[in-house]
Design a protein around this motif. Sequence first.
Motif, mmCIF file in Angstrom:
data_model
loop_
_atom_site.group_PDB
_atom_site.id
_atom_site.type_symbol
_atom_site.label_atom_id
_atom_site.label_comp_id
_atom_site.label_asym_id
_atom_site.label_seq_id
_atom_site.Cartn_x
_atom_site.Cartn_y
_atom_site.Cartn_z
ATOM 1 N N ALA A 37 -34.234 1.894 9.024
ATOM 2 C CA ALA A 37 -35.500 2.624 9.099
ATOM 3 C C ALA A 37 -36.573 1.959 8.240
ATOM 4 N N VAL A 38 -36.202 1.485 7.050
ATOM 5 C CA VAL A 38 -37.176 0.827 6.169
ATOM 6 C C VAL A 38 -37.599 -0.515 6.761
ATOM 7 N N VAL A 39 -36.676 -1.217 7.427
ATOM 8 C CA VAL A 39 -37.019 -2.463 8.115
ATOM 9 C C VAL A 39 -38.086 -2.188 9.180
ATOM 10 N N LEU A 40 -37.878 -1.137 9.973
ATOM 11 C CA LEU A 40 -38.855 -0.783 11.003
ATOM 12 C C LEU A 40 -40.214 -0.482 10.377
ATOM 13 N N THR A 41 -40.205 0.240 9.252
ATOM 14 C CA THR A 41 -41.456 0.579 8.564
ATOM 15 C C THR A 41 -42.156 -0.679 8.064
ATOM 16 N N ALA A 42 -41.389 -1.582 7.452
ATOM 17 C CA ALA A 42 -41.963 -2.817 6.914
ATOM 18 C C ALA A 42 -42.602 -3.654 8.015
ATOM 19 N N LEU A 43 -41.910 -3.786 9.133
ATOM 20 C CA LEU A 43 -42.444 -4.591 10.237
ATOM 21 C C LEU A 43 -43.673 -3.935 10.855
ATOM 22 N N PHE A 44 -43.702 -2.599 10.912
ATOM 23 C CA PHE A 44 -44.892 -1.905 11.419
ATOM 24 C C PHE A 44 -46.092 -2.175 10.522
ATOM 25 N N VAL A 45 -45.875 -2.183 9.208
ATOM 26 C CA VAL A 45 -46.962 -2.461 8.260
ATOM 27 C C VAL A 45 -47.474 -3.890 8.440
ATOM 28 N N ILE A 46 -46.550 -4.853 8.545
ATOM 29 C CA ILE A 46 -46.956 -6.250 8.743
ATOM 30 C C ILE A 46 -47.766 -6.387 10.030
ATOM 31 N N ALA A 47 -47.284 -5.788 11.116
ATOM 32 C CA ALA A 47 -47.967 -5.891 12.404
ATOM 33 C C ALA A 47 -49.340 -5.222 12.368
ATOM 34 N N SER A 48 -49.489 -4.150 11.600
ATOM 35 C CA SER A 48 -50.787 -3.500 11.463
ATOM 36 C C SER A 48 -51.780 -4.426 10.780
ATOM 37 N N GLY A 49 -51.308 -5.160 9.771
ATOM 38 C CA GLY A 49 -52.172 -6.142 9.116
ATOM 39 C C GLY A 49 -52.574 -7.259 10.058
ATOM 40 N N ILE A 50 -51.629 -7.720 10.879
ATOM 41 C CA ILE A 50 -51.935 -8.772 11.855
ATOM 42 C C ILE A 50 -52.946 -8.267 12.880
ATOM 43 N N THR A 51 -52.820 -6.997 13.281
ATOM 44 C CA THR A 51 -53.775 -6.425 14.234
ATOM 45 C C THR A 51 -55.187 -6.471 13.667
ATOM 46 N N LEU A 52 -55.337 -6.127 12.394
ATOM 47 C CA LEU A 52 -56.655 -6.182 11.755
ATOM 48 C C LEU A 52 -57.185 -7.615 11.759
ATOM 49 N N LEU A 53 -56.323 -8.586 11.468
ATOM 50 C CA LEU A 53 -56.753 -9.992 11.510
ATOM 51 C C LEU A 53 -57.164 -10.391 12.925
ATOM 52 N N GLN A 54 -56.391 -9.954 13.929
ATOM 53 C CA GLN A 54 -56.705 -10.293 15.319
ATOM 54 C C GLN A 54 -58.087 -9.762 15.712
ATOM 55 N N VAL A 55 -58.328 -8.489 15.380
ATOM 56 C CA VAL A 55 -59.586 -7.856 15.767
ATOM 57 C C VAL A 55 -60.769 -8.510 15.066
ATOM 58 N N ALA A 56 -60.571 -8.961 13.828
ATOM 59 C CA ALA A 56 -61.668 -9.557 13.063
ATOM 60 C C ALA A 56 -61.835 -11.046 13.333
ATOM 61 N N ALA A 57 -60.738 -11.797 13.333
ATOM 62 C CA ALA A 57 -60.835 -13.257 13.338
ATOM 63 C C ALA A 57 -61.200 -13.837 14.696
ATOM 64 N N ASN A 58 -60.665 -13.277 15.786
ATOM 65 C CA ASN A 58 -60.965 -13.842 17.106
ATOM 66 C C ASN A 58 -62.452 -13.848 17.422
#
Length: 439
Positions: free
Chosen positions: A116-137
Amino acid sequence: MPVDFRGDANAMAGQGTEPGRHRGALAMLATLFFMWGFITVINNTLLPHLRSVFDLSYTQTTLIESVWFIAYFVASIPSAKLIERIGYKAALVVGLAVMAAGALLMVPAAKIPSYAVVLTALFVIASGITLLQVAANPYVAVIGPPATSSARLNLVQAFNSLGTTLAPLFGGYLILGRSASGTAEAGAVSLTREMRLADAQSVVLPYIIVAVVLVALAFAIARYRLPALGGPSRPAAAERKLRSLWKHRNLVFGVPAIFIYLIAEIGVSNLFINFVSAPEIGNLTHEQASRYLFLLWGGMMVGRFFGSFLMRRVAPEQVLAVAAIGAFVVTTVAATAGGSLAMWALISVGLFHSIMFPTIFTLGIRGLGALTEEGAGLLIMAIAGGALVVVQGWIADACGLQSSFLLTAACELYVLFYAIWGCKPAATPGDVRVGEAET
């Protein structure tokens, strides 16, 4: 609400004409594309590792990646609103900080260890990547002349592909290469509880390294003087109300094309190591199989460069159709053949998949005129289709891993349909083609 960047492009058009003016900014931004490509593909080596550590079914294993792509759907609109509030530069720093926090969360996840903590950690990482995607592209697209925006995006996307190509070597050495499950032949070792606990610790070092790099990059961007952007100038609301996205066939069929393509791409990359290491296919250890994953992602990088060159002379929908046919053939071979033939067929999918996402995206927004931003927003949200890779995991559990790649072959057929017919813009009075002047 999708953010409009047309005014920004106009504001920056004159600034980008000076040779090399934004070279430093592009180099800095290229590191972001590299890092999120790198971290995303670490998952491809992490998943077979977690499958062994937690004794997961294929459905549970692919659920990990589903959580990753659900973050794209959940975090995209909040990311756009955050950018409007704090600006692009601060958003990039926040995105990197969020990714670093998620990477560090993998440490307690391994110490416990906890699925469960692994799933949470990966969700947090992916949320950060989403912010980078929306801003950087969009940022990359507007810090120079509009006429060369595609060239700039292709350039930094090449660094993204470099990250996805190198990540399997990093994950294979530091995760699979340092675990009993990763170095054992398929089915040769029955892991005890103590061995599983020891294997879980192998993710600590690589994710600490990733977190340190992300924090250093966030600090560098915070200190770097990125070019400022002009204010947005959205088309008048009354003008946009007179037009309908749903009258554009290329967009209506393009959104599910992106969605379905992501199921195919993520399914291949996530189950690749388990597939090629199977005794009847490659009979490899997971560590050895990760080196072939390097070839899969390397093929995508090569195909992207070649496709970009080819599309200067051939219509993109024709290139997409050929790629879809090629992908259908090789995935069918992978699902029905055996031994090295099936293994190399799956490896070659990367070459055919390489141009699919950017080509579908470009064809999807063709002819939208004042509705381009809204259409692009829908296509970006369709990336969440990667979450449905869990369907392939369910098929693998029910019918066998090799047979599950028939789902991938079916996805390629929809892409072929889109290339032949679905991408053709319907005649819509009042709208203009992308690249034509709007009055």
